[in-house]
Design a protein around this motif. Structure first.
Motif, PDB file in Angstrom:
ATOM      1  N   UNK A  11     -14.399 -37.435 -91.425  1.00 44.76           N
ATOM      2  CA  UNK A  11     -15.574 -37.615 -92.681  1.00 44.76           C
ATOM      3  C   UNK A  11     -16.834 -37.160 -92.359  1.00 44.76           C
ATOM      4  N   UNK A  12     -17.210 -37.721 -91.000  1.00 43.50           N
ATOM      5  CA  UNK A  12     -18.871 -37.422 -90.518  1.00 43.50           C
ATOM      6  C   UNK A  12     -18.797 -35.849 -90.487  1.00 43.50           C
ATOM      7  N   UNK A  13     -17.983 -35.278 -90.002  1.00 45.94           N
ATOM      8  CA  UNK A  13     -18.012 -33.564 -89.783  1.00 45.94           C
ATOM      9  C   UNK A  13     -18.073 -33.139 -91.131  1.00 45.94           C
ATOM     10  N   UNK A  14     -17.421 -33.401 -92.085  1.00 43.97           N
ATOM     11  CA  UNK A  14     -17.382 -32.565 -93.479  1.00 43.97           C
ATOM     12  C   UNK A  14     -18.788 -33.011 -93.872  1.00 43.97           C
ATOM     13  N   UNK A  70     -37.185 -30.563 -91.416  1.00 39.94           N
ATOM     14  CA  UNK A  70     -38.207 -31.624 -90.763  1.00 39.94           C
ATOM     15  C   UNK A  70     -37.515 -32.778 -90.117  1.00 39.94           C
ATOM     16  N   UNK A  71     -36.340 -32.667 -89.417  1.00 40.49           N
ATOM     17  CA  UNK A  71     -35.765 -33.369 -88.572  1.00 40.49           C
ATOM     18  C   UNK A  71     -34.713 -34.179 -89.348  1.00 40.49           C
ATOM     19  N   UNK A  72     -34.108 -34.107 -90.789  1.00 43.03           N
ATOM     20  CA  UNK A  72     -33.109 -34.602 -91.459  1.00 43.03           C
ATOM     21  C   UNK A  72     -31.899 -34.002 -90.822  1.00 43.03           C
ATOM     22  N   UNK A  73     -31.814 -32.676 -90.619  1.00 44.34           N
ATOM     23  CA  UNK A  73     -30.415 -32.292 -90.121  1.00 44.34           C
ATOM     24  C   UNK A  73     -30.325 -32.865 -88.753  1.00 44.34           C
ATOM     25  N   UNK A  74     -31.345 -32.687 -87.759  1.00 44.07           N
ATOM     26  CA  UNK A  74     -31.183 -33.097 -86.242  1.00 44.07           C
ATOM     27  C   UNK A  74     -30.632 -34.515 -86.324  1.00 44.07           C
ATOM     28  N   UNK A  75     -31.349 -35.403 -87.111  1.00 48.01           N
ATOM     29  CA  UNK A  75     -30.874 -36.809 -87.102  1.00 48.01           C
ATOM     30  C   UNK A  75     -29.433 -37.340 -87.169  1.00 48.01           C
ATOM     31  N   UNK A  76     -28.656 -36.280 -87.795  1.00 49.54           N
ATOM     32  CA  UNK A  76     -27.376 -36.536 -88.199  1.00 49.54           C
ATOM     33  C   UNK A  76     -26.427 -36.220 -86.885  1.00 49.54           C
TER      34      UNK A  76
END
Length: 270
Positions: A11-14, A70-76
């Motif tokens: 689920x996290x991957x998707x 601005x870091x939102x994707x990296x935080x995942x």
């Protein structure tokens, strides 16, 4: 979807893959442009965006930069770290940690508790579908952590290992020699018994691997693992059948002293 991952991981991957796609489309960045910037094939990026593969840290970093996240994707990435164990083995691993005795029968592989790091990496490198580097590191770390159990001298460990496993040079000749010597060394501990099951033709040893687990309350359980599944059960009739098979396997196997000499000779002949 890669095998052995938990439902939560999938689920996290998707979810994360979907977020990459949304940010990319909002920023007007094509999938091919993202793939080229990250150094990936376009289909590989598509599989991550669709959740079939775990989005890598590199893809998150490049997408974050290109799309202005601005870091939102990296935080995942914190929610995408690989799991140390296959999802279907988690129940067994919990029982293994508490067991007072463990009896393994493994006809084709060196049991994980006895593997050298070289053997672990060779097996994981050959896994299909291929694992990424981060997943391999987590799986190696998890297996090494489990090996600390052997140092608990009040717990008994019995290993019946098939001749095929001992003659298969996983990782190459030199790595396999070191693996064989590791077996001899491990068998010197008073709480560890290693026996070799030579090729004996028909018999219970050809029916596949299993582990007999004795829980602290002296309940007996069995764990069996296949290509894509693992089963832990305590059904009395099924456990009794495995106990009978295990007893026959040990009767057919070399005794510990003979086994140590057999393994040492194999190492010397490599």
């Amino acid at each position: 979807m890669a095998s052995g991952e938990s439902r939560q991981a999938q689920q996290n991957w998707r979810y994360c893959g979907g977020q990459i796609k949304l940010w990319r489309e909002e920023a007007g960045v094509s999938r091919q442009a993202l793939a080229e910037e990250a150094g990936y094939d376009g289909e590989y990026v598509k599989s991550m965006e669709c959740g079939r593969r775990r989005p890598t840290l590199r893809l998150l970093q490049i997408a974050d930069q290109l799309c202005g996240a601005r870091g939102k994707l990296v935080a995942a990435h914190e929610f995408l770290k690989p799991e140390k164990f296959l999802s279907y083995a988690e129940g067994y691993v919990r029982y293994e940690a508490e067991a007072i005795s463990l009896s393994f029968h493994q006809p084709l592989h060196i049991p994980g508790l006895l593997q050298t790091e070289e053997t672990m990496r060779a097996l994981l490198d050959a896994y299909l579908p291929p694992l990424d580097d981060e997943t391999i590191e987590e799986r190696v770390a998890g297996r090494l952590e489990r090996q600390a159990l052997l140092g608990k001298q009040t717990r008994a460990f019995s290993f019946a290992i098939g001749e095929a496993a001992l003659k298969n040079p996983v990782g190459g000749v030199e790595a396999h020699r070191r693996q064989l010597l590791r077996l001899v060394e491990a068998g010197e501990a008073r709480n560890v018994t290693i026996q070799v099951l030579q090729f004996v033709g028909a018999g219970p040893g050809v029916d596949g691997p299993f582990v007999l687990v004795e829980a602290p309350e002296h309940e007996l359980l069995v764990y069996e693992e296949g290509q894509e599944t693992g089963s832990l059960y305590a059904d009395a009739d099924k456990v009794s059948a495995i106990v009978q098979r295990h007893a026959m396997i040990l009767r057919q196997a070399l005794n510990p002293g003979e086994s140590a000499r057999f393994i040492t000779k194999l190492a010397e002949e490599l």
